[in-house]
Each structure stands twice: as C-alpha cells, then as structure tokens.
Enzyme design. Sequence first.
Site, PDB file in Angstrom:
ATOM      1  N   LYS A 107      46.725  62.293  55.288  1.00 15.82           N
ATOM      2  CA  LYS A 107      45.777  61.227  54.852  1.00 15.82           C
ATOM      3  C   LYS A 107      46.883  59.477  54.796  1.00 15.82           C
ATOM      4  CE  LYS A 107      41.050  62.575  55.864  1.00 15.82           C
ATOM      5  NZ  LYS A 107      39.635  62.227  55.221  1.00 15.82           N
ATOM      6  N   GLY A 131      26.388  64.888  53.162  1.00 16.17           N
ATOM      7  CA  GLY A 131      28.097  64.772  53.668  1.00 16.17           C
ATOM      8  C   GLY A 131      28.157  64.664  55.423  1.00 16.17           C
ATOM      9  N   ASN A 179      42.735  57.721  58.214  1.00 18.07           N
ATOM     10  CA  ASN A 179      42.586  59.213  58.783  1.00 18.07           C
ATOM     11  C   ASN A 179      42.282  58.789  60.603  1.00 18.07           C
ATOM     12  OD1 ASN A 179      39.706  57.515  58.902  1.00 18.07           O
ATOM     13  ND2 ASN A 179      38.879  59.220  59.396  1.00 18.07           N
ATOM     14  N   THR A 239      43.012  64.499  59.345  1.00 17.65           N
ATOM     15  CA  THR A 239      42.519  65.172  58.077  1.00 17.65           C
ATOM     16  C   THR A 239      43.473  65.816  56.989  1.00 17.65           C
ATOM     17  OG1 THR A 239      40.551  65.723  57.301  1.00 17.65           O
ATOM     18  CG2 THR A 239      41.937  67.327  59.612  1.00 17.65           C
ATOM     19  N   SER A 290      35.247  68.181  64.222  1.00 23.22           N
ATOM     20  CA  SER A 290      35.918  66.575  65.060  1.00 23.22           C
ATOM     21  C   SER A 290      35.927  66.772  66.122  1.00 23.22           C
ATOM     22  CB  SER A 290      36.756  66.014  64.115  1.00 23.22           C
ATOM     23  OG  SER A 290      36.872  65.544  63.473  1.00 23.22           O
TER      24      SER A 290
END
Length: 263
Positions: free
Chosen positions: A62, A225, A83, A58, A16
């Site tokens: 969550k 993904g 999230n 995460t 992230s």
Amino acid sequence: MKKISVIGSPIEHSLSPYLHQEIYKEIGEKITSTKIDVSKSELRTFVNNHKNDFYNVTIPHKEKILPLLESVDVSADQIGAVNCVAKLKGYNTDWMGFKKAMDENSIKLKNKNCIILGAGGAARAVAYALIKSECNSITILNRSEKRKQTICKWIDRFGNYSANLAAADIIINCTPVGMWPNLEDRPVYTGTISSNQVVVDTIYNPYETAFLKYAKKTGAKIIRGIDMFILQGLASINIWEKNDITQRVNFKKIKKVLEEKIC
Ligand SMILES: NC(=O)c1ccc[n+]([C@@H]2O[C@H](COP(=O)([O-])OP(=O)(O)OC[C@H]3O[C@@H](n4cnc5c(N)ncnc54)[C@H](OP(=O)(O)O)[C@@H]3O)[C@@H](O)[C@H]2O)c1
C-alpha cells in the site's frame, strides 16, 4: 469483459474477488476478478506491465506502490497509502470505506473523542476519516512507541487532535490482533468499555472478533470490519466505473454473501 484484480503477498486469504464479483453482479456486469501474488521485488514490474488495469492493493504494497504510479489523488497522497489503482492513478478508499461504514451504522463522528489501537496503514486511513469528519480528538495506542510518534506527528499536520484519554466515545482496533486464525486474541486495551461507547474493529475475518465479543458483553455498540471492507470495495468500483453505483447495490445482500465466505 472487464478484468479486475487484487495484488498483495500473501494474497490467498483475500475476499476481494468475491466482493468485486458480487458488486458487479448487482449492477448486471460480468467481470473477472483474480488474486495475484506479487512479491515486493516484483511490484515495479507488475505496475509497469499493467498500465491500463484496475486493481486493489493490499499488504505489503500500500505504501511502496505510491512512487511507482503516474499520479495519486489528494487523499492517497495525504495518507501516504494506495489501495486502489485505476490506470496508473492511485487512490485510497480505505478511509472512505471507514467513513461510509460509520454512516451506514448511524455513527456520528463530528466532535467525538476517539481512540485508535495501532499506528499502521489502517490507522492512518481511519484517522484521516475521523479528521475529515471533524472529530474532536484522536488518541493513538500502539505497541511500538516509534511508530506511534510518527503517526501522531502526521496527525498534527491536520490540526490539534491531541488528547490522552483513558476512555473515549469511539474505540477502533486497527491492529491485526484477533484476525483469523488467532481467534482468541484481543488487542491490549486497558481502558474501560461501557454501553455508551462504540467499538469498531477493522478486521473482517472472523466476522466478529474476540475484541468485539468482549465489547458487546459490556453493552457497547459494535461495528464489524466487514462494513468497511464492503464499502472500500464499492468506493473502488465507483472510481473504476467513473460513476457512483452505490444506489444500484444492495449492501445487505452483499454482506450476507460475504458472511458465508468468512470463517
Ligand atoms: N476492513 C477493511 O476494509 C480493512 C482495510 C484495511 C485494513 N484492515 C485491517 O487493518 C489491520 C491492520 O492493517 P494495516 O495495514 O494497518 O497493518 P500495518 O500497517 O502492518 O500496521 C499494523 C499495526 O498493528 C500493530 N500490531 C501488529 N501486530 C501486533 C501485535 N501482535 N500486538 C500489538 N500490536 C500489533 C502494529 O504495531 P507496531 O507499530 O508496534 O508494529 C501496527 O501499529 C489488518 O488486520 C486488516 O485486517 C481492514
């Protein structure tokens, strides 16, 4: 300089911060983005000490974070998972990321019959996106029967999406099976896969899972993904910026940078 973070435990694997940096670079803003390991017992204190902060959330927080926030938006409330947090308000951008990833790949979800492998948080976010997109049916396949029944009951709240399909238009892996470092593993799926189906994996590390490699050989269209990952991040930043920056961001460029970070 804006400070952003991602919290979870373990968190070292998270991409992230790279994603945040790349998106903000595209819009010409300097930020810092850090990974913070927050254990389950530290979550309440973290939330209370970061009331003005912007962060992604995460595993494993969550769901647990919901009651600790001041408010949650409608979709996060309905999904039961957050999230993305902006100043003590919780959002779920996983479902948006999935929906936008399908748009990005020109996959129409309306009237489609879908199979979801898994029954956890990602499965809920994906099911929510399918429901919002007016799919025809959702079949859940999961290892434990108990969690399967729970998600099926939750889906029933939104209408009749039941089916029990051996094959469907779209199959989505929402389990962590095949995630790095278990590169050879594939989720159990006994139905056939063929060239008229779309197979999606929510896993973004590795770039292409063993499940997708297998599906690709049958001629099925595959969606990795990473698209969902980038687009959930972009949706989070739209919330933090209170502005839709999508048009100012080069999706393909960000994807290329992240691909290089992935194993
Ligand atoms: N691309 C993205 O942006 C994005 C966003 C969110 C999540 N994800 C991915 O989604 C995956 C799942 O996350 P989650 O939050 O839904 O996790 P979760 O809430 O822990 O749920 C995991 C699900 O996978 C099943 N499962 C776990 N290990 C399994 C195994 N060895 N064999 C068969 N089934 C297994 C579990 O089955 P039981 O019910 O039987 O335990 C459960 O249904 C993660 O790998 C993550 O990478 C991706």
